[in-house]
Scaffold this motif. Structure first.
Motif, mmCIF file in Angstrom:
data_model
loop_
_atom_site.group_PDB
_atom_site.id
_atom_site.type_symbol
_atom_site.label_atom_id
_atom_site.label_comp_id
_atom_site.label_asym_id
_atom_site.label_seq_id
_atom_site.Cartn_x
_atom_site.Cartn_y
_atom_site.Cartn_z
ATOM 1 N N THR A 118 0.828 -1.208 0.000
ATOM 2 C CA THR A 118 0.000 0.000 0.000
ATOM 3 C C THR A 118 0.857 1.251 0.000
ATOM 4 N N VAL A 119 1.964 1.242 0.740
ATOM 5 C CA VAL A 119 2.849 2.404 0.795
ATOM 6 C C VAL A 119 3.343 2.776 -0.593
ATOM 7 N N VAL A 120 3.614 1.770 -1.438
ATOM 8 C CA VAL A 120 4.171 2.029 -2.763
ATOM 9 C C VAL A 120 3.092 2.099 -3.836
ATOM 10 N N PHE A 121 2.185 1.124 -3.849
ATOM 11 C CA PHE A 121 1.248 0.991 -4.960
ATOM 12 C C PHE A 121 -0.177 1.416 -4.619
ATOM 13 N N GLY A 122 -0.404 1.958 -3.431
ATOM 14 C CA GLY A 122 -1.713 2.481 -3.087
ATOM 15 C C GLY A 122 -2.785 1.395 -3.028
ATOM 16 N N PHE A 172 -28.361 -17.836 5.623
ATOM 17 C CA PHE A 172 -27.764 -16.660 6.269
ATOM 18 C C PHE A 172 -26.723 -16.012 5.362
ATOM 19 N N PHE A 173 -25.825 -16.824 4.789
ATOM 20 C CA PHE A 173 -24.807 -16.278 3.891
ATOM 21 C C PHE A 173 -25.443 -15.675 2.647
ATOM 22 N N THR A 174 -26.474 -16.319 2.125
ATOM 23 C CA THR A 174 -27.159 -15.787 0.942
ATOM 24 C C THR A 174 -27.761 -14.420 1.245
ATOM 25 N N MET A 175 -28.425 -14.303 2.382
ATOM 26 C CA MET A 175 -29.026 -13.026 2.767
ATOM 27 C C MET A 175 -27.958 -11.962 2.995
ATOM 28 N N THR A 176 -26.815 -12.378 3.543
ATOM 29 C CA THR A 176 -25.722 -11.427 3.768
ATOM 30 C C THR A 176 -25.194 -10.895 2.458
ATOM 31 N N PHE A 177 -24.919 -11.805 1.502
ATOM 32 C CA PHE A 177 -24.421 -11.368 0.197
ATOM 33 C C PHE A 177 -25.450 -10.489 -0.512
ATOM 34 N N TYR A 178 -26.716 -10.860 -0.425
ATOM 35 C CA TYR A 178 -27.756 -10.063 -1.071
ATOM 36 C C TYR A 178 -27.810 -8.663 -0.457
ATOM 37 N N PHE A 179 -27.760 -8.579 0.865
ATOM 38 C CA PHE A 179 -27.801 -7.292 1.549
ATOM 39 C C PHE A 179 -26.620 -6.414 1.140
ATOM 40 N N VAL A 180 -25.426 -7.021 1.060
ATOM 41 C CA VAL A 180 -24.219 -6.266 0.720
ATOM 42 C C VAL A 180 -24.293 -5.713 -0.696
ATOM 43 N N PHE A 181 -24.671 -6.564 -1.656
ATOM 44 C CA PHE A 181 -24.585 -6.153 -3.054
ATOM 45 C C PHE A 181 -25.851 -5.480 -3.572
ATOM 46 N N ALA A 182 -26.972 -5.671 -2.902
ATOM 47 C CA ALA A 182 -28.207 -5.022 -3.349
ATOM 48 C C ALA A 182 -28.456 -3.699 -2.640
ATOM 49 N N TRP A 183 -27.954 -3.544 -1.407
ATOM 50 C CA TRP A 183 -28.244 -2.317 -0.667
ATOM 51 C C TRP A 183 -26.989 -1.633 -0.104
ATOM 52 N N LEU A 184 -26.148 -2.380 0.612
ATOM 53 C CA LEU A 184 -25.011 -1.739 1.278
ATOM 54 C C LEU A 184 -23.998 -1.210 0.265
ATOM 55 N N ARG A 185 -23.635 -2.000 -0.700
ATOM 56 C CA ARG A 185 -22.833 -1.623 -1.853
ATOM 57 C C ARG A 185 -21.543 -0.883 -1.487
ATOM 58 N N GLU A 186 -21.379 0.345 -2.018
ATOM 59 C CA GLU A 186 -20.129 1.081 -1.830
ATOM 60 C C GLU A 186 -19.897 1.467 -0.374
ATOM 61 N N GLN A 187 -20.940 1.348 0.474
ATOM 62 C CA GLN A 187 -20.768 1.647 1.891
ATOM 63 C C GLN A 187 -19.788 0.683 2.549
ATOM 64 N N VAL A 188 -19.643 -0.503 1.975
ATOM 65 C CA VAL A 188 -18.647 -1.448 2.487
ATOM 66 C C VAL A 188 -17.260 -0.842 2.386
ATOM 67 N N CYS A 189 -16.972 -0.196 1.251
ATOM 68 C CA CYS A 189 -15.650 0.383 1.029
ATOM 69 C C CYS A 189 -15.451 1.661 1.838
ATOM 70 N N THR A 190 -16.498 2.461 1.963
ATOM 71 C CA THR A 190 -16.347 3.765 2.590
ATOM 72 C C THR A 190 -16.542 3.756 4.103
ATOM 73 N N LEU A 191 -17.303 2.779 4.628
ATOM 74 C CA LEU A 191 -17.622 2.784 6.057
ATOM 75 C C LEU A 191 -17.156 1.532 6.797
ATOM 76 N N VAL A 192 -17.160 0.379 6.131
ATOM 77 C CA VAL A 192 -16.947 -0.892 6.821
ATOM 78 C C VAL A 192 -15.518 -1.389 6.722
ATOM 79 N N CYS A 193 -14.953 -1.368 5.527
ATOM 80 C CA CYS A 193 -13.660 -2.014 5.273
ATOM 81 C C CYS A 193 -12.534 -1.364 6.069
ATOM 82 N N PRO A 194 -11.810 -2.118 6.898
ATOM 83 C CA PRO A 194 -10.697 -1.526 7.674
ATOM 84 C C PRO A 194 -9.503 -1.159 6.806
ATOM 85 N N TYR A 195 -9.353 -1.860 5.665
ATOM 86 C CA TYR A 195 -8.210 -1.556 4.797
ATOM 87 C C TYR A 195 -8.323 -0.154 4.215
#
Length: 480
Positions: free
Chosen positions: A111-115, A211-234
């Protein structure tokens, strides 16, 4: 708020619509749904090819075996772990711990070099969102303008039909992803068996799958880019790792400012205008809804959609491409051409060494693990001029091949081994075997009450596969 860097953070946006919006939130803090325009261009094509390869790997890897072992299996329930076809046991978890530490160091240096190249090109969230679910959305609802129109219109027959079709396809894909994820846990054969036997025979596994199906559906149908902007620690971590020498997607503010709409036959340089024609195409294609012209921001995943959009506009108006491009902040500020600096070269070499070290940890485990432990509360006994100790051995065959083994005492010499069974131990691949042996020495050879001893395990070719250091107990002797 977005984390901004460099001189461009002081740039003011003339259009109020974009001045008062930050990422996926409006000025009141309410979520603003992002309708990105379908990207096209050189980098988009490259990302498509990379995504096809990654998807093929994801859906194909559960069926790949190396020497009869799964390429990757993380079965926490049954404590069965295979990485690159190599079996890992609880005894090997220190290797996985070292591998995890090595991986963290790798990610930080990378990350330091290649972002955030990983975020835009390899991250599963970006891969499935932009290359699977988003493409289906384009196919059903159309591009940006059609999606926005559909979102505003009343719930008529067209909207109900398109939304139900989209949600149904999303649910089906989420169910498929969940099944393949489950294959990485229990193996594809067990998944097919569970499917054929039905949920009535595997109610717990069925509920886990739902449970996993509902999780994936929730992430990709509603949460979407919020995973990158709010959830992801990286995404949060990269904010403190990048510096002016880090490669990222940047807007060349020195070349682009001041912004002004395009006018035919105008000498923009003589008029004191920059190359940015303020078309906002870099904004409308952004999957996280940011304006790259505000500087490097936390929400930017380096997906390169803005590069393709800007290059397309620059080509149409006859200006040089690269107003938005991969660059370092120092390069933008000093108006230098990109150079692969010594620091980048050294870090790349070190990253390669880390990968090599990680590979060494994975493979340098030996094919056999042996332990020789004295039973609790046991001691020695003396008979016919010999001192004897009893040991319980545990042998673990980490290979897929059957092995015929013998046990020998390496030091001290003159040991006599009595087996509780055959002298040749047959151990199948990926098998653990326990047994007992007696080890005896002549009384005169044992000088101490506890004497160091090395026991080796050999194959039928006489090659030592593993050794174990232990102690041999004898009578206490007082020497003057």
């Amino acid at each position: 708020m977005s984390a901004e860097s460099g001189s461009s953070k002081f740039v003011e946006i003339e259009n109020d619509t974009f001045r008062n919006s930050v990422g996926t939130m409006d000025e009141t803090g309410k979520r603003k749904w992002v309708f990105p325009r379908k990207p096209k261009g050189k980098y988009t094509n490259y990302r498509n090819y990379a995504s096809y390869l990654m998807l093929a790997i994801f859906f194909g890897l559960p069926f790949v075996k190396i020497n009869g072992n799964p390429f990757l299996l993380i079965n926490v329930i049954d404590r069965r772990f295979f990485i690159l076809g190599q079996p890992f046991y609880l005894q090997d978890f220190f290797i996985l711990a070292l591998g995890a530490v090595t991986s963290v160091i790798f990610v930080m240096l990378f990350t330091v070099v290649f972002g955030r190249i990983f975020c835009g090109w390899l991250c599963p969230q970006t891969l499935f969102m932009e290359m699977v679910f988003r493409k289906i959305e384009y196919w059903i609802e159309g591009d940006r303008n059609k999606q926005m129109k559909l979102d505003r219109q009343e719930w008529d027959a067209e909207k109900i039909r398109k939304r139900l079709l989209k949600w149904s396809v999303f649910a089906l894909i989420s169910l498929t992803i969940a099944h393949f994820m489950f294959m990485y846990i229990v193996g594809y054969k067990d998944v097919f068996r569970i499917m054929s036997e039905g949920p009535q025979n595997h109610s717990v596994k069925f509920l886990v799958m739902i449970f996993f199906t509902m999780t994936f559906y929730f992430v990709f149908a509603w949460l979407r880019e919020q995973v990158c902007t709010l959830v992801c620690p990286y995404g949060r971590l990269q904010g403190v790792l990048i510096d002016k020498q880090t490669i990222n997607v940047y807007y060349d503010f020195k070349r682009g400012e001041g912004r002004s709409k395009w006018r035919n036959n105008e000498d923009r340089k003589a008029a004191g205008k920059g190359d940015c024609i303020d078309c906002h195409q870099c904004v409308v294609v952004c999957p996280t809804g940011i304006d790259i012209r505000n500087g490097q921001q936390l929400e930017c995943v380096n997906c390169t959609a803005c590069i393709d959009a800007c290059d397309e506009v620059m080509e149409k108006v006859g200006l040089p491409k690269g107003l938005v491009r991969y660059a370092t902040e120092a390069e933008i500020e000093n108006q230098e051409t990109f150079k692969f600096t010594s620091r980048m070269k050294a870090t790349t070499v070190f990253l390669a060494l880390l990968i090599g070290f990680l590979g060494f940890l994975m493979y340098d485990r030996g094919s056999m693990e042996a332990k020789f432990i004295k039973p609790a509360g046991s001691t020695f006994f003396v008979k016919d001029g010999k001192i004897t100790n009893t040991f319980i051995y545990t042998l673990l065959n980490k290979s897929n091949e059957k092995k015929i083994l013998t046990i020998k005492v390496m030091t001290p010499t003159n040991a006599e081994i009595t087996y509780f069974g055959s002298e040749k131990i047959i151990l199948k691949g990926d098998e653990i075997l326990k047994g007992n042996i007696n080890i005896s020495f002549p009384e005169e050879d044992i000088k101490f009450s506890k004497q160091n001893m090395v026991i080796g395990v050999f194959d039928e070719k006489g090659e030592m596969l593993d050794s174990f250091d232990t102690t041999f107990e004898g009578p206490f002797k007082l020497t003057l």
